[in-house]
Design a protein around this motif. Structure first.
Motif, PDB file in Angstrom:
ATOM      1  N   PHE A 232     -17.919   5.343  12.865  1.00 43.36           N
ATOM      2  CA  PHE A 232     -16.758   5.481  11.733  1.00 43.36           C
ATOM      3  C   PHE A 232     -17.361   5.676  11.037  1.00 43.36           C
ATOM      4  O   PHE A 232     -17.860   4.612  10.357  1.00 43.36           O
ATOM      5  N   LYS A 233     -16.838   6.042   9.880  1.00 45.52           N
ATOM      6  CA  LYS A 233     -16.224   6.702   8.773  1.00 45.52           C
ATOM      7  C   LYS A 233     -16.016   6.192   8.064  1.00 45.52           C
ATOM      8  O   LYS A 233     -14.948   6.911   7.849  1.00 45.52           O
ATOM      9  N   ALA A 234     -15.707   5.447   7.097  1.00 43.51           N
ATOM     10  CA  ALA A 234     -14.537   5.115   5.893  1.00 43.51           C
ATOM     11  C   ALA A 234     -15.051   5.585   4.748  1.00 43.51           C
ATOM     12  O   ALA A 234     -15.929   4.888   4.138  1.00 43.51           O
ATOM     13  N   ALA A 235     -14.391   6.022   3.834  1.00 45.18           N
ATOM     14  CA  ALA A 235     -14.759   6.536   2.174  1.00 45.18           C
ATOM     15  C   ALA A 235     -13.751   6.137   1.166  1.00 45.18           C
ATOM     16  O   ALA A 235     -12.606   6.633   1.509  1.00 45.18           O
ATOM     17  N   ALA A 236     -13.700   5.741   0.160  1.00 46.94           N
ATOM     18  CA  ALA A 236     -13.074   5.932  -0.613  1.00 46.94           C
ATOM     19  C   ALA A 236     -13.705   6.889  -1.773  1.00 46.94           C
ATOM     20  O   ALA A 236     -14.582   6.649  -2.187  1.00 46.94           O
ATOM     21  N   PHE A 237     -12.843   7.727  -2.894  1.00 42.72           N
ATOM     22  CA  PHE A 237     -13.099   9.000  -3.010  1.00 42.72           C
ATOM     23  C   PHE A 237     -12.271   9.282  -4.839  1.00 42.72           C
ATOM     24  O   PHE A 237     -11.154   8.776  -4.273  1.00 42.72           O
ATOM     25  N   ASN A 238     -13.148   9.881  -5.735  1.00 38.30           N
ATOM     26  CA  ASN A 238     -12.442  10.365  -6.637  1.00 38.30           C
ATOM     27  C   ASN A 238     -13.191  11.082  -7.566  1.00 38.30           C
ATOM     28  O   ASN A 238     -14.580  10.918  -7.685  1.00 38.30           O
ATOM     29  N   ASP A 261      -8.483  17.454  -9.900  1.00 40.05           N
ATOM     30  CA  ASP A 261      -8.415  16.325  -9.739  1.00 40.05           C
ATOM     31  C   ASP A 261      -8.050  15.630  -7.866  1.00 40.05           C
ATOM     32  O   ASP A 261      -7.071  15.222  -8.419  1.00 40.05           O
ATOM     33  N   ARG A 262      -8.392  14.673  -7.195  1.00 41.17           N
ATOM     34  CA  ARG A 262      -8.557  14.341  -6.095  1.00 41.17           C
ATOM     35  C   ARG A 262      -9.139  12.156  -6.114  1.00 41.17           C
ATOM     36  O   ARG A 262     -10.540  12.870  -6.313  1.00 41.17           O
ATOM     37  N   ALA A 263      -7.840  12.149  -5.905  1.00 40.24           N
ATOM     38  CA  ALA A 263      -8.464  10.361  -5.112  1.00 40.24           C
ATOM     39  C   ALA A 263      -7.869   9.904  -4.042  1.00 40.24           C
ATOM     40  O   ALA A 263      -6.339  10.097  -3.916  1.00 40.24           O
ATOM     41  N   GLY A 264      -8.275   9.426  -2.708  1.00 40.89           N
ATOM     42  CA  GLY A 264      -7.946   9.312  -1.708  1.00 40.89           C
ATOM     43  C   GLY A 264      -8.934   8.035  -1.221  1.00 40.89           C
ATOM     44  O   GLY A 264     -10.227   7.722  -1.816  1.00 40.89           O
ATOM     45  N   ILE A 265      -8.208   8.290  -0.467  1.00 41.94           N
ATOM     46  CA  ILE A 265      -9.470   7.295   0.945  1.00 41.94           C
ATOM     47  C   ILE A 265      -9.413   8.272   2.504  1.00 41.94           C
ATOM     48  O   ILE A 265      -8.281   9.031   2.658  1.00 41.94           O
ATOM     49  N   LYS A 266     -10.462   8.046   2.942  1.00 42.28           N
ATOM     50  CA  LYS A 266     -10.614   8.757   4.379  1.00 42.28           C
ATOM     51  C   LYS A 266     -11.257   7.872   5.426  1.00 42.28           C
ATOM     52  O   LYS A 266     -12.071   7.531   5.255  1.00 42.28           O
ATOM     53  N   ALA A 267     -11.087   8.006   7.123  1.00 35.07           N
ATOM     54  CA  ALA A 267     -11.556   8.122   7.315  1.00 35.07           C
ATOM     55  C   ALA A 267     -11.506   8.645   8.702  1.00 35.07           C
ATOM     56  O   ALA A 267     -10.728   9.112   9.381  1.00 35.07           O
ATOM     57  N   THR A 268     -12.627   8.562   9.348  1.00 43.77           N
ATOM     58  CA  THR A 268     -13.184   9.250  10.866  1.00 43.77           C
ATOM     59  C   THR A 268     -13.692   9.340  11.704  1.00 43.77           C
ATOM     60  O   THR A 268     -14.942   7.620  11.222  1.00 43.77           O
ATOM     61  N   VAL A 269     -13.957   9.304  12.965  1.00 37.56           N
ATOM     62  CA  VAL A 269     -14.261   9.190  13.811  1.00 37.56           C
ATOM     63  C   VAL A 269     -15.313  10.595  14.484  1.00 37.56           C
ATOM     64  O   VAL A 269     -14.421  11.300  14.361  1.00 37.56           O
TER      65      VAL A 269
END
Length: 519
Positions: A232-238, A261-269
């Motif tokens: 499981f991976k979780a990320a916050a990015f800009n 510009d991209r700002a957000g969050i991502k969760a991946t399995v």
């Protein structure tokens, strides 16, 4: 030891009336050859009995494992006091196939070295098999591990000196930029990892172009017994990147850049079926803002007119009129990769399918489906030459196709051209579209002196007449072709590819030096 090997030994023995040294050597070669072919390096005949009465008994040692132990060592490769390490032993145990009662196999050792190194927790890993002191016919396996520092941080500083009003740099125009990176490789001693990075061109005013990423990785989130190694991976990015959609063609050179510009969050399995084949499912929530070179929010593209003025009535950069979109979507990916390396050249097949499906979490939010598929075949033309290390000749066949249904923002459109699309063109030089079709053929031939390969290639890509379906038709606005093809030759030198390409649209040739693989 299978029965057919025993029968082969008996058949060879019956050819001689007496039990000679030659008969025993033949039996030993047959038995040990079988074990060697299976990677069982400790499989051998230790001694023979019964030669005096004609009933010969071969005592076979197979290398059964009696103990597997992780040994933590210091900088001098000496065992740590009490064998105390930061990493929990089960983190190592789940990455190897050594089991008590099984036979020691050299392939298991290679797999263990690869998978334990991929944990990024150790800078030195060794698999050391040795005879059991209590029973020399059995094997004990020690895995020597030297741990990397669990916490690291790096800082990179760059000064960008700009001239002031008098033409000389001063304190106002000296803008420090750079990046800060930190990581924790082994949270809670279970191999869970946390990474973070921050970058900007101006630390004094970081709000102008601040980029950051914070990522958490949790391996084996379904437990140690999970054969698919689900993580499981979780990320916050800009992040900020120059859009290839708003790029001029060969007839328009000076086009004001549009930054996305991209700002957000991502969760991946993610699940791993083999070391290269995997699938993943993630959810992304992001805010996308388009800006001009000055950093101001920009809702449409622009181009320079013949009289020198700017035309600001170009294609819309976002779905909304404000220059900012907020989207949520699911992202799925399936990769089937059976490629292997033969003397440094890839051979096999790779298929990749990716789909993005929007989730309209709020009224008037975009609804879209973006899918693409890549099929690549590395066909070996001749068998490997065991007498030298030259790579075999290989033909590469590649196809990539994609399509977007529903609301299609310009920043998510397919860009045509570039080193990973159609060589001989810059990224986006051929256009931007809802649909995409690319094909490529590359013939790789060995170069004897350099022990590498040269190659000939032909590639083409097309928007399938779908550019007009994009808002504002960026391909037509910037006078791009919408399709093109190229051919050329090149040579690979380590990680570097030197290529000479011909643009078949204009008939001009260019030379490129690039890093990494094309496919």
């Amino acid at each position: 030891l299978p029965k057919d090997v025993e029968q082969e030994v008996l058949k060879a023995a019956r050819k001689s009336q007496n039990c000679t040294v030659r008969v025993l050597a033949t039996a030993k070669n047959i038995v040990e050859g079988y074990y060697t072919s299976k990677g069982l390096t400790f499989g051998t005949i230790s001694h023979f009995d019964g030669m005096e009465n004609g009933e010969v008994i071969a005592h076979v040692v197979e290398g059964e494992i009696t103990r597997v132990q992780a040994v933590f060592v210091d900088e001098n490769l000496q065992p740590m006091p009490g064998n105390k390490g930061v990493t929990h032993p089960r983190v190592i145990q789940r990455e190897h196939n050594f089991k008590v009662g099984k036979l020691y196999n050299v392939e298991d050792a290679k797999t263990a070295l690869r998978d334990i190194f991929l944990l990024q927790l150790f800078d030195n890993v060794q698999v050391v098999p040795r005879p059991d002191e209590r029973d020399p016919s059995k094997i004990e396996v020690d895995i020597l591990l030297r741990e990397r520092p669990t916490k690291t941080a790096e800082t990179e500083l760059e000064w960008s000196i700009a001239p002031g009003e008098n033409g000389r740099p001063d304190l106002v125009s000296a803008r420090p930029g750079g990046s800060v990176f930190f990581e924790h490789r082994n949270l809670d001693s279970w191999g869970r990892q946390l990474f973070g990075s921050i970058s900007t061109a101006n630390f004094l005013e970081p709000q102008e172009d601040l980029g950051f990423k914070l990522e958490y990785n949790h391996p084996y989130c379904k437990g140690d017994a999970d054969s698919d190694k689900t993580s499981f991976k979780a990320a916050a990015f800009n992040s900020r990147k120059l859009s290839p959609v708003f790029t001029g063609g060969p007839l328009i050179q000076d086009v004001p850049g549009i930054w996305v510009d991209r700002a957000g969050i991502k969760a991946t399995v993610c699940q791993n079926f083999t070391k290269q084949s995997k699938c993943s499912l993630g959810m992304v929530l992001e805010e996308v803002t388009t800006r001009d070179d000055s950093g101001a929010v920009c809702a449409s593209g622009a181009k320079q007119l013949p009289n020198g003025s700017l035309s600001l009535d170009g294609p819309r950069t976002t779905l909304s009129d404000t220059g900012t979109d907020r989207v949520m979507f699911l992202q799925g990916n399936v990769t089937r990769d059976t490629t292997t390396f033969v003397n440094g050249t890839q051979v096999g097949a790779r298929d990749i399918f990716q789909i993005d499906q929007s989730i309209p979490f709020w009224p008037k939010r975009p609804i879209f489906n973006r899918s693409k598929v890549e099929l690549t075949r590395f066909v070996q033309l001749l068998p490997e030459n065991k007498k030298n290390s030259l790579p075999p000749p290989v033909v590469v066949l590649h196809t990539r196709a994609g399509h977007i249904l529903g609301n299609c923002a310009a920043y998510d459109a397919f860009a045509l051209g570039g080193p990973h699309s159609c060589r001989g063109y810059t990224v986006g030089e051929l256009g931007a579209a809802r649909s995409l079709l690319e094909t490529a053929v590359e013939i790789r031939l060995p170069v004897p002196v350099l022990k590498t390969h040269g190659f000939l290639f032909w590639e083409q890509c097309s928007d399938l007449s779908s550019s007009s379906a994009l808002s504002g038709n960026p391909t037509e606005f910037y006078r791009r072709a919408g399709k093109g093809s190229t051919h050329g030759v090149g040579i690979k030198l380590g990680p570097v590819r030197a290529e000479w390409c011909i643009d078949n649209n204009s008939g001009t040739a260019s030379t490129y030096v690039r890093f990494g693989e094309r496919f």
